[in-house]
Design a protein around this motif. Sequence first.
Motif, PDB file in Angstrom:
ATOM      1  N   TRP B 523       0.831  -1.212   0.000  1.00  0.00           N
ATOM      2  CA  TRP B 523       0.000   0.000   0.000  1.00  0.00           C
ATOM      3  C   TRP B 523       0.861   1.257   0.000  1.00  0.00           C
ATOM      4  O   TRP B 523       0.506   2.258  -0.621  1.00  0.00           O
ATOM      5  CB  TRP B 523      -0.963  -0.008   1.202  1.00  0.00           C
ATOM      6  N   THR B 524       2.001   1.178   0.692  1.00  0.00           N
ATOM      7  CA  THR B 524       2.908   2.335   0.700  1.00  0.00           C
ATOM      8  C   THR B 524       3.415   2.604  -0.712  1.00  0.00           C
ATOM      9  O   THR B 524       3.438   3.753  -1.179  1.00  0.00           O
ATOM     10  CB  THR B 524       4.116   2.068   1.629  1.00  0.00           C
ATOM     11  N   LEU B 525       3.794   1.532  -1.405  1.00  0.00           N
ATOM     12  CA  LEU B 525       4.311   1.675  -2.759  1.00  0.00           C
ATOM     13  C   LEU B 525       3.258   2.280  -3.688  1.00  0.00           C
ATOM     14  O   LEU B 525       3.542   3.216  -4.457  1.00  0.00           O
ATOM     15  CB  LEU B 525       4.759   0.300  -3.284  1.00  0.00           C
ATOM     16  N   ILE B 526       2.036   1.760  -3.609  1.00  0.00           N
ATOM     17  CA  ILE B 526       0.962   2.291  -4.477  1.00  0.00           C
ATOM     18  C   ILE B 526       0.694   3.762  -4.137  1.00  0.00           C
ATOM     19  O   ILE B 526       0.496   4.593  -5.029  1.00  0.00           O
ATOM     20  CB  ILE B 526      -0.322   1.445  -4.345  1.00  0.00           C
ATOM     21  N   ALA B 527       0.713   4.072  -2.836  1.00  0.00           N
ATOM     22  CA  ALA B 527       0.469   5.469  -2.425  1.00  0.00           C
ATOM     23  C   ALA B 527       1.528   6.385  -3.019  1.00  0.00           C
ATOM     24  O   ALA B 527       1.208   7.478  -3.515  1.00  0.00           O
ATOM     25  CB  ALA B 527       0.462   5.574  -0.902  1.00  0.00           C
ATOM     26  N   ILE B 528       2.783   5.942  -2.999  1.00  0.00           N
ATOM     27  CA  ILE B 528       3.871   6.774  -3.541  1.00  0.00           C
ATOM     28  C   ILE B 528       3.710   6.946  -5.054  1.00  0.00           C
ATOM     29  O   ILE B 528       3.857   8.046  -5.603  1.00  0.00           O
ATOM     30  CB  ILE B 528       5.250   6.158  -3.191  1.00  0.00           C
ATOM     31  N   VAL B 529       3.339   5.854  -5.740  1.00  0.00           N
ATOM     32  CA  VAL B 529       3.147   5.931  -7.201  1.00  0.00           C
ATOM     33  C   VAL B 529       2.034   6.932  -7.532  1.00  0.00           C
ATOM     34  O   VAL B 529       2.170   7.769  -8.441  1.00  0.00           O
ATOM     35  CB  VAL B 529       2.818   4.524  -7.778  1.00  0.00           C
ATOM     36  N   LEU B 530       0.939   6.881  -6.767  1.00  0.00           N
ATOM     37  CA  LEU B 530      -0.176   7.808  -7.023  1.00  0.00           C
ATOM     38  C   LEU B 530       0.258   9.259  -6.812  1.00  0.00           C
ATOM     39  O   LEU B 530      -0.131  10.151  -7.568  1.00  0.00           O
ATOM     40  CB  LEU B 530      -1.357   7.483  -6.106  1.00  0.00           C
ATOM     41  N   VAL B 531       1.076   9.480  -5.783  1.00  0.00           N
ATOM     42  CA  VAL B 531       1.566  10.830  -5.518  1.00  0.00           C
ATOM     43  C   VAL B 531       2.461  11.301  -6.660  1.00  0.00           C
ATOM     44  O   VAL B 531       2.341  12.446  -7.123  1.00  0.00           O
ATOM     45  CB  VAL B 531       2.337  10.857  -4.170  1.00  0.00           C
ATOM     46  N   VAL B 532       3.337  10.417  -7.121  1.00  0.00           N
ATOM     47  CA  VAL B 532       4.234  10.785  -8.225  1.00  0.00           C
ATOM     48  C   VAL B 532       3.409  11.130  -9.469  1.00  0.00           C
ATOM     49  O   VAL B 532       3.653  12.144 -10.147  1.00  0.00           O
ATOM     50  CB  VAL B 532       5.229   9.633  -8.521  1.00  0.00           C
ATOM     51  N   LEU B 533       2.395  10.311  -9.757  1.00  0.00           N
ATOM     52  CA  LEU B 533       1.553  10.570 -10.930  1.00  0.00           C
ATOM     53  C   LEU B 533       0.819  11.905 -10.809  1.00  0.00           C
ATOM     54  O   LEU B 533       0.708  12.660 -11.766  1.00  0.00           O
ATOM     55  CB  LEU B 533       0.523   9.437 -11.097  1.00  0.00           C
ATOM     56  N   ALA B 534       0.322  12.189  -9.615  1.00  0.00           N
ATOM     57  CA  ALA B 534      -0.494  13.401  -9.450  1.00  0.00           C
ATOM     58  C   ALA B 534       0.345  14.662  -9.382  1.00  0.00           C
ATOM     59  O   ALA B 534      -0.118  15.737  -9.759  1.00  0.00           O
ATOM     60  CB  ALA B 534      -1.345  13.280  -8.185  1.00  0.00           C
ATOM     61  N   TYR B 535       1.574  14.577  -8.885  1.00  0.00           N
ATOM     62  CA  TYR B 535       2.338  15.785  -8.596  1.00  0.00           C
ATOM     63  C   TYR B 535       3.553  16.051  -9.476  1.00  0.00           C
ATOM     64  O   TYR B 535       4.006  17.197  -9.550  1.00  0.00           O
ATOM     65  CB  TYR B 535       2.771  15.786  -7.120  1.00  0.00           C
ATOM     66  N   SER B 536       4.115  15.026 -10.120  1.00  0.00           N
ATOM     67  CA  SER B 536       5.384  15.268 -10.816  1.00  0.00           C
ATOM     68  C   SER B 536       5.223  16.306 -11.932  1.00  0.00           C
ATOM     69  O   SER B 536       6.012  17.267 -12.012  1.00  0.00           O
ATOM     70  CB  SER B 536       5.964  13.959 -11.354  1.00  0.00           C
ATOM     71  N   LEU B 537       4.193  16.151 -12.763  1.00  0.00           N
ATOM     72  CA  LEU B 537       4.028  17.092 -13.877  1.00  0.00           C
ATOM     73  C   LEU B 537       3.664  18.496 -13.399  1.00  0.00           C
ATOM     74  O   LEU B 537       4.271  19.475 -13.857  1.00  0.00           O
ATOM     75  CB  LEU B 537       3.009  16.544 -14.880  1.00  0.00           C
ATOM     76  N   PRO B 538       2.692  18.652 -12.481  1.00  0.00           N
ATOM     77  CA  PRO B 538       2.401  20.018 -12.021  1.00  0.00           C
ATOM     78  C   PRO B 538       3.623  20.699 -11.402  1.00  0.00           C
ATOM     79  O   PRO B 538       3.897  21.867 -11.695  1.00  0.00           O
ATOM     80  CB  PRO B 538       1.309  19.825 -10.959  1.00  0.00           C
ATOM     81  N   LEU B 539       4.383  19.964 -10.571  1.00  0.00           N
ATOM     82  CA  LEU B 539       5.552  20.580  -9.930  1.00  0.00           C
ATOM     83  C   LEU B 539       6.611  20.946 -10.974  1.00  0.00           C
ATOM     84  O   LEU B 539       7.207  22.034 -10.913  1.00  0.00           O
ATOM     85  CB  LEU B 539       6.152  19.631  -8.878  1.00  0.00           C
ATOM     86  N   ALA B 540       6.822  20.028 -11.942  1.00  0.00           N
ATOM     87  CA  ALA B 540       7.800  20.315 -12.998  1.00  0.00           C
ATOM     88  C   ALA B 540       7.388  21.555 -13.772  1.00  0.00           C
ATOM     89  O   ALA B 540       8.221  22.418 -14.096  1.00  0.00           O
ATOM     90  CB  ALA B 540       7.920  19.113 -13.937  1.00  0.00           C
ATOM     91  N   SER B 541       6.099  21.674 -14.039  1.00  0.00           N
ATOM     92  CA  SER B 541       5.598  22.816 -14.796  1.00  0.00           C
ATOM     93  C   SER B 541       5.782  24.120 -14.014  1.00  0.00           C
ATOM     94  O   SER B 541       6.174  25.147 -14.574  1.00  0.00           O
ATOM     95  CB  SER B 541       4.122  22.559 -15.119  1.00  0.00           C
ATOM     96  N   ILE B 542       5.514  24.073 -12.698  1.00  0.00           N
ATOM     97  CA  ILE B 542       5.655  25.280 -11.858  1.00  0.00           C
ATOM     98  C   ILE B 542       7.115  25.717 -11.802  1.00  0.00           C
ATOM     99  O   ILE B 542       7.435  26.898 -11.945  1.00  0.00           O
ATOM    100  CB  ILE B 542       5.115  24.993 -10.433  1.00  0.00           C
ATOM    101  N   VAL B 543       8.022  24.752 -11.622  1.00  0.00           N
ATOM    102  CA  VAL B 543       9.452  25.075 -11.519  1.00  0.00           C
ATOM    103  C   VAL B 543       9.970  25.554 -12.871  1.00  0.00           C
ATOM    104  O   VAL B 543      10.753  26.504 -12.961  1.00  0.00           O
ATOM    105  CB  VAL B 543      10.252  23.851 -11.019  1.00  0.00           C
ATOM    106  N   ASP B 544       9.481  24.915 -13.940  1.00  0.00           N
ATOM    107  CA  ASP B 544       9.912  25.279 -15.291  1.00  0.00           C
ATOM    108  C   ASP B 544       9.531  26.725 -15.588  1.00  0.00           C
ATOM    109  O   ASP B 544      10.309  27.480 -16.182  1.00  0.00           O
ATOM    110  CB  ASP B 544       9.245  24.308 -16.288  1.00  0.00           C
ATOM    111  N   ARG B 545       8.327  27.108 -15.163  1.00  0.00           N
ATOM    112  CA  ARG B 545       7.855  28.449 -15.500  1.00  0.00           C
ATOM    113  C   ARG B 545       8.482  29.526 -14.599  1.00  0.00           C
ATOM    114  O   ARG B 545       8.904  30.566 -15.062  1.00  0.00           O
ATOM    115  CB  ARG B 545       6.332  28.510 -15.386  1.00  0.00           C
TER     116      ARG B 545
END
Lengths: 65, 578
Positions: B523-545
């Motif tokens: 469950w920990t692994l799945i939780a981490i994967v879901l967080v990565v999916l939900a946050y990696s692109l938005p955070l990358a976009s915010i930092v990029d801009r």
Amino acid sequence: MRISRGALLVLIAMSVPIVIELRTVASFVGIEVPLSVTLALSLLVVVALVFWATLPPKQEPESTG
Amino acid sequence: MSAYIDDFPEEAAVIRAAFWSSFVALAIGAFFGLIQTLHRTDIVRIFDSTDYYTILTAHGVFMVITFTIFFLVGVFTWAVTTSLDRGVESLRFTWSWYLLMSLGTVFTAIPILAGFVDSIDMSADVLFTFYAPLQAHPLFYIGLTMFVIGTWLAGADWFRSWWAWKSENPSERIPLPTFMVLTTMIMWYIATLGIAVSILAFLLPWSLGLVETVNPLLTRTLFWYFGHPVVYFWLMPAYLMWYTLLPKFAGGRLFSDPLARVVFVLFLLLSTPVGIHHQYLDPGISEGFKFIAMTNTMFLLLPSLLTAFTVVASIEHGARQRGGEGYFAWLGALPWREPAFTGMALAGLMFAAGGFSGMINAGMNINYLIHNTLWVPGHFHLTVGTAVALTFMAGAYWLMPQVTGKPLASKPIALFQTVLWFVGMTFMSNAMHRAGLLGIPRRTAEPQYEGFEFQAAVGSVAELDAQVAIGGTLLFVSAVLFLWNMLITSFNRPTETLPSNVIPEPLSGSDDSPAVLDNLKLWTLIAIVLVVLAYSLPLASIVDRGGLFGPGGDAFPVRLSPTLVAQLLVDTVQEGLR
């Protein structure tokens, strides 16, 4: 009493949101309930609940079997 | 059949200390809550409006960080030791995390309260949400960091207990209360990474003057990465008590152990990848990411609905054990004279209302209607302010005698107190929700404007203000009654006749739940994967801009230097000459 004092207190408390929200709900269908009427209605509800709760408990019908 | 203190006297001392830390925070937070309510509604204004954010920060931090989390660590320690039937592994370690949390609280409180004293050049008027551009004194961030590390160590303490128990009981299922604690703590570890990064990498160096600027949107996003799961961190101890104590108080047993485990697993998976739903109006995050956050949020309704079903079924079972009959008449057989039961039941009922208003917040389009209005505080006063706070107070009526060995000072006053909280919150939150629909803003000292009046759909704005003020006052009186009862209880004489500290076995026990539910690594692994999916692109976009530390902007509160004052004067004169 028909219910315990604790249950009566909880019933009176539960009537508060119902009376408050009823005023909002009534406005959805075009009925404007003035504040004074809401207050009077609240008092009426509390009195009715106390009256009902303090009635003697219903007698169970005696078994004829 | 003994009370908790008979079996675990040393752990009971830690729990008592945690509870009292929580109650002191409640006292301070409730006081500022009353001041704020009367100020906003223009009934009594004893503070200057420029101090409003100081009051608001104190109310928020003391209530939702200190009160809730100190109570949580007490409840979780009780739950783990009771359900594993073993004391903590090292009492010194347990006291050390408690002391670290306490020291962190003091460090956080100093700059907040210093905001009231003009002669002290220190403030932390940053609200509970503390993201940039609002800037606090470094001590505020250092204190928060220590507090959070204290909770991490507390979690490690409970994991140590479980590992030690597991080595002695390798084939046993994790006892349900311990399972609830462990899943909640995994969620907390994942969630607090957001503020750990935000504070240590950005806010603290910025506050110390080591970096010139930060990216406000990045700190906002990192805060809300933590800011939504923290809601479930407050709620999970309340859920734990609803699942374990409420059925017991009702005279029955928990309906289903497997359903309870599923609920806690779902909260572990879904609590964190949803934080962006607090940022629907933030311009720097694309609509697609917000839509994903909304979808995840709606899935979160499932564990809450499962909880409603399981807990109500358990209560009904208890009522029928007590002779209750009929479709609804069984409700009359419940122990309404018991403040612990009544308080928790009323808290659960209000949580349902809070859930409904939460659906409005979560809906991306309809959120625009109520965003940043008084609706939002109306919502969270039903959830954290009642479902959590009232459950904690009701739970304290049963737990404090367990950890002190002393009977509750006054059961009738306790019952009256829980009902008063329910009534006070009904008044206050109803008016807040309605005021929010009119567009009345939150976080505003004086929401009365010249030449403009909010138009109430029903009644008048003055009525809504009166309702908020009456509700807030009733809540304050209720908090005082609670604290007084706890204080007198602490001075009571010990008794031998306390109820036993036994949690009844569920009707459908752990044997009925699939073994995979106890696979915490999965469950920990799945939780981490879901967080990565939900946050990696938005955070990358915010930092990029905007970059990691840009685009910058001035910090608030602004320090007025002579050059800045001179520049302001020149600008004003130039503006006037145009």
